[in-house]
Scaffold this motif. Sequence first.
Motif, PDB file in Angstrom:
ATOM      1  N   LEU A  17       0.841  -1.237  -0.165  1.00 28.65           N
ATOM      2  CA  LEU A  17       0.196   0.244   0.180  1.00 28.65           C
ATOM      3  C   LEU A  17       0.845   1.432  -0.137  1.00 28.65           C
ATOM      4  O   LEU A  17       0.128   2.153   0.071  1.00 28.65           O
ATOM      5  N   ILE A  18       2.140   0.962   0.109  1.00 27.47           N
ATOM      6  CA  ILE A  18       2.727   2.369   0.586  1.00 27.47           C
ATOM      7  C   ILE A  18       3.275   3.173  -1.378  1.00 27.47           C
ATOM      8  O   ILE A  18       2.306   4.301  -0.707  1.00 27.47           O
ATOM      9  N   PRO A  19       2.311   2.730  -1.931  1.00 22.93           N
ATOM     10  CA  PRO A  19       2.516   4.359  -3.241  1.00 22.93           C
ATOM     11  C   PRO A  19       0.870   4.662  -3.819  1.00 22.93           C
ATOM     12  O   PRO A  19       1.225   5.426  -4.279  1.00 22.93           O
ATOM     13  N   THR A  20      -0.161   3.930  -2.666  1.00 19.21           N
ATOM     14  CA  THR A  20      -1.545   4.469  -2.767  1.00 19.21           C
ATOM     15  C   THR A  20      -1.476   6.118  -2.304  1.00 19.21           C
ATOM     16  O   THR A  20      -0.485   6.502  -2.082  1.00 19.21           O
ATOM     17  N   TYR A  21      -2.820   5.965  -2.326  1.00 19.52           N
ATOM     18  CA  TYR A  21      -2.904   8.452  -1.997  1.00 19.52           C
ATOM     19  C   TYR A  21      -2.764   8.050  -1.268  1.00 19.52           C
ATOM     20  O   TYR A  21      -3.033   7.518   0.115  1.00 19.52           O
ATOM     21  N   HIS A  22      -2.571   9.551  -0.377  1.00 19.88           N
ATOM     22  CA  HIS A  22      -2.563   9.980   0.847  1.00 19.88           C
ATOM     23  C   HIS A  22      -3.298  11.205   1.267  1.00 19.88           C
ATOM     24  O   HIS A  22      -2.096  11.787   0.288  1.00 19.88           O
ATOM     25  N   SER A  23      -3.182  11.198   2.450  1.00 18.73           N
ATOM     26  CA  SER A  23      -4.197  12.585   2.474  1.00 18.73           C
ATOM     27  C   SER A  23      -3.359  13.681   3.043  1.00 18.73           C
ATOM     28  O   SER A  23      -2.064  13.699   3.058  1.00 18.73           O
ATOM     29  N   THR A  24      -3.700  14.895   3.420  1.00 20.91           N
ATOM     30  CA  THR A  24      -2.993  15.744   3.694  1.00 20.91           C
ATOM     31  C   THR A  24      -2.777  15.747   4.889  1.00 20.91           C
ATOM     32  O   THR A  24      -1.398  15.986   6.105  1.00 20.91           O
ATOM     33  N   ASP A  25      -2.521  14.291   5.593  1.00 17.44           N
ATOM     34  CA  ASP A  25      -2.165  13.832   7.144  1.00 17.44           C
ATOM     35  C   ASP A  25      -0.480  13.681   7.114  1.00 17.44           C
ATOM     36  O   ASP A  25       0.262  14.089   8.118  1.00 17.44           O
ATOM     37  N   PHE A  26      -0.516  13.509   5.554  1.00 16.23           N
ATOM     38  CA  PHE A  26       1.221  12.508   5.415  1.00 16.23           C
ATOM     39  C   PHE A  26       2.089  14.302   5.774  1.00 16.23           C
ATOM     40  O   PHE A  26       2.580  14.584   6.171  1.00 16.23           O
ATOM     41  N   GLU A  27       1.592  15.272   5.252  1.00 15.64           N
ATOM     42  CA  GLU A  27       2.275  16.725   4.409  1.00 15.64           C
ATOM     43  C   GLU A  27       1.860  17.025   6.942  1.00 15.64           C
ATOM     44  O   GLU A  27       3.014  17.796   7.058  1.00 15.64           O
ATOM     45  N   VAL A  28       1.155  17.403   7.423  1.00 16.22           N
ATOM     46  CA  VAL A  28       1.558  17.763   8.720  1.00 16.22           C
ATOM     47  C   VAL A  28       2.325  17.040   9.876  1.00 16.22           C
ATOM     48  O   VAL A  28       3.043  17.293   9.861  1.00 16.22           O
ATOM     49  N   HIS A  29       2.740  15.222   9.516  1.00 21.42           N
ATOM     50  CA  HIS A  29       2.957  15.025   9.545  1.00 21.42           C
ATOM     51  C   HIS A  29       4.726  15.102   8.965  1.00 21.42           C
ATOM     52  O   HIS A  29       5.569  14.903  10.013  1.00 21.42           O
TER      53      HIS A  29
END
Length: 524
Positions: free
Chosen positions: A27-39
């Motif tokens: 699942l590594i290449p799947t979509y990520h949300s704004t939470d990715f940028e948060v962290h």
Amino acid sequence: SGRVMAAGGWSWFRALALGVSFLKCLLIPTYHSTDFEVHRNWLAITHNLPLSQWYYEATSEWTLDYPPFFAWFEYALSHIAKYFDPKMLVTENLNYTSPATVFFQRFSVIFTDVLFIYAVRECCRCVNGKRAAKDILEKPTFILAVLLLWNFGLLIVDHIHFQYNGFLFGMMLLSVTRLCQKRYLEGAFLFAVLLHFKHIYVYVAPAYGIYLLRSYCFTASNADGSVKWRSFSFLRITLLGLIVCLVSALSLGPFIVLGQLPQVISRLFPFKRGLCHAYWAPNFWALYSAMDKALTVVGLKYNFLDPTKVPKASMTGGLVQEFQHTVLPSVTPLATLICTFISILPSVFCLWFKPQGPRGFLQCLVLCALSSFMFGWHVHEKAILLAILPFSLLSVQRAKDAGIYLILTTTGHFSLFPLLFTAPELPIKVLLMLLFSVYSFSSLKSLHRRERPLLHWLETVYLIHLVPLEVFCEIVFPLTPWKLQFPFVPLLLTSVYCALGITYVWLKLYVSVLSERSVRQKAE
């Protein structure tokens, strides 16, 4: 059978853990949300700035709003991150997503899940399989391991949407296990640490507080189960107090010294945000807001309301902001706090007056999580996992709980679908959800096959109707002309339909717990 399991019988557990870890890697290449940028932003803040600026830094809109232990966790990660791609640690590099950054952040979630895997193993050792199943697949421990390790909600929230919930839930399950093993101080310590990692767990703190007071600080009970006041141990309550104070001092101490405690608190509890999250969590307020919306539409149609006074974007906006209801009275943070407090009270009273050991504690824990989810302020839809995961422990022990658990997981997991709104993720979420649902239904059904059916036919009808709802929201609605005019309709329908199911589960569980206690009293 316990010895056999311990000797060579845990190979199945390793297979389950490795299997799910492999799936997470896929699942590594799947979509990520704004939470990715948060962290990513938090990695940069903690890496570059002195401690005194962590809770003031505001270059990005995603400011640091987790407790200090989590900030230190990000700080530790940042020292590994610099070897992957130093540019991700530049505070000004907003929305930076190089392949190395994605790989590092995704992999850090997979790696920290080791704690979750360990906690699940400890949980499985605690669950006593009353029936010695010949087939490993029918052992309560095996079913529980699958329900926890392969939990659909945790998979999509952590490994697609992106967050660090795995190791936090690991800590929570470990603390529950320690309390079940009567290792009270360890359990209390783990929970205190957990609270300073992520403060959403304050939802279940009443259950911990009352259970520790009742089962640890009071060393004996009367014959009828009521508390023996003379058995109160000052030493034990002092030890508990010391643990809480030491953990809090470690976490908040530096900020108290810097005189920044009010700033940290204001970041942790942002009441400026609206009653409902960007997507309404399926709780009581979602039903309340939907009712308000319906009354507004009816009112405008029959001229009860003045069209000039109705706010234009009431509830269509996706961003998190304060919002006034049009017809029904507007809800304040204080009102939600009072509602939550009142809804938690009966479960806490049950735990105090009729303690049933670990089982009663787990029931109270789930009820606290559900009550806070139902009536809390600005609740995230992801908070439903706080009830689902501990409830898994109860579902493998009693048929009555298994039935309620199935409705809760199916509805709760379905309500997480809007988190993944991109087309490529549609088959992934649908297939994973089907896989988990089919497994949980079939395994719990075979585990409790000697008892009455797990679900009433009306409950089954409700759950089956989630399928046409999903087809309408994902396939039919986007093709209709309403898509541009009313873009919020699919969210509204999902939220309201799931809110009905979760409200039903909350009431049914309460009735089940309270009636169980009164039956016991009559028997005694």
